[in-house]
Design an enzyme around this catalytic site. Sequence first.
Site, PDB file in Angstrom:
ATOM      1  N   LYS A  59       0.733  -1.218  -0.188  1.00 37.64           N
ATOM      2  CA  LYS A  59      -0.022  -0.142  -0.019  1.00 37.64           C
ATOM      3  C   LYS A  59       0.696   0.972  -0.136  1.00 37.64           C
ATOM      4  O   LYS A  59       0.275   2.154  -0.910  1.00 37.64           O
ATOM      5  CB  LYS A  59      -0.695   0.383   1.303  1.00 37.64           C
ATOM      6  CG  LYS A  59      -2.226  -1.289   1.029  1.00 37.64           C
ATOM      7  CD  LYS A  59      -2.780  -1.112   2.903  1.00 37.64           C
ATOM      8  CE  LYS A  59      -3.402  -2.380   2.757  1.00 37.64           C
ATOM      9  NZ  LYS A  59      -3.979  -2.648   3.875  1.00 37.64           N
ATOM     10  N   ALA A  74      -0.616   0.982   6.551  1.00 44.36           N
ATOM     11  CA  ALA A  74      -0.528  -0.335   7.619  1.00 44.36           C
ATOM     12  C   ALA A  74      -1.660  -1.451   7.018  1.00 44.36           C
ATOM     13  O   ALA A  74      -2.621  -0.846   6.000  1.00 44.36           O
ATOM     14  CB  ALA A  74      -0.958   0.812   8.382  1.00 44.36           C
ATOM     15  N   ASP A  75      -1.269  -2.354   8.001  1.00 45.88           N
ATOM     16  CA  ASP A  75      -2.235  -3.478   7.534  1.00 45.88           C
ATOM     17  C   ASP A  75      -2.619  -4.535   8.607  1.00 45.88           C
ATOM     18  O   ASP A  75      -1.418  -3.857   9.644  1.00 45.88           O
ATOM     19  CB  ASP A  75      -1.774  -4.604   6.152  1.00 45.88           C
ATOM     20  CG  ASP A  75      -3.217  -5.522   6.048  1.00 45.88           C
ATOM     21  OD1 ASP A  75      -4.256  -4.194   5.393  1.00 45.88           O
ATOM     22  OD2 ASP A  75      -3.013  -6.826   6.695  1.00 45.88           O
ATOM     23  N   GLN A  76      -3.173  -4.982   8.722  1.00 45.47           N
ATOM     24  CA  GLN A  76      -3.352  -5.741  10.752  1.00 45.47           C
ATOM     25  C   GLN A  76      -3.795  -7.036  10.351  1.00 45.47           C
ATOM     26  O   GLN A  76      -5.251  -6.971   9.160  1.00 45.47           O
ATOM     27  CB  GLN A  76      -4.400  -5.064  11.263  1.00 45.47           C
ATOM     28  CG  GLN A  76      -4.472  -5.978  12.853  1.00 45.47           C
ATOM     29  CD  GLN A  76      -5.648  -5.122  13.209  1.00 45.47           C
ATOM     30  OE1 GLN A  76      -6.729  -5.696  13.321  1.00 45.47           O
ATOM     31  NE2 GLN A  76      -5.235  -4.442  14.839  1.00 45.47           N
ATOM     32  N   ALA A 111       0.821  -3.492  11.262  1.00 45.34           N
ATOM     33  CA  ALA A 111       2.306  -3.573  10.397  1.00 45.34           C
ATOM     34  C   ALA A 111       1.920  -1.786   9.700  1.00 45.34           C
ATOM     35  O   ALA A 111       1.064  -1.786   9.391  1.00 45.34           O
ATOM     36  CB  ALA A 111       2.213  -4.666   9.584  1.00 45.34           C
TER      37      ALA A 111
END
Length: 198
Positions: A59, A74-76, A111
């Site tokens: 991203k 960001a990612d989860q 992250a």
Amino acid sequence: MTSDVVLASKSQARSMVLAGAGVTFETAVAGVDEDAVKVALMAEGQGPREIADALAELKAVKVSRSRQGLVVGADQTLEFEGGLYDKVDTLAAAGERLRLLRGKPHRLHSAVVVAQDGAPIWREIVSATLTMRSFSDEFLNEYLELDGAEALGSVGCYRLEGRGVQLFSRIEGDYFTILGLPLMGLLDLLRRHGALAQ
């Protein structure tokens, strides 16, 4: 302060975290096919933690190819008993997810990657362990009725900043990690690059 900040996310929670911390930023949607990326990474044997990191980088890098400044991706991911779980689309599915997690611990891997000029320059992955209490079906039904579609906004079907906190008996980890945007290291990075006051 000179550096522009772009959040490569449509997540309302992440925007609220960044704005609440006093960061001035714009948002941009990365347009990443997350499902396809997850399938490909799982086929390569990547785990939930690595998948969160890869998606955050994807991203950030994608948006930074067309935007100046520091781009935050960001990612989860949610890991439960070794498996990766995605968001659900219906309240019935949310009820099934919460019954599955009830009385047991799960892990959230959050992250965050910052990219500039199409390349990552910084990253952090932080995990939290959350243990749900053995709530009653009556409580669960009331929770879903009151929270409604809000419960569908996160992979765990809860918002810790709202009524969802009542689902838990124990939380180990950073609050901002649970909201999907680990913040302390990111704020330090933004200060070092002139996007926040020292």
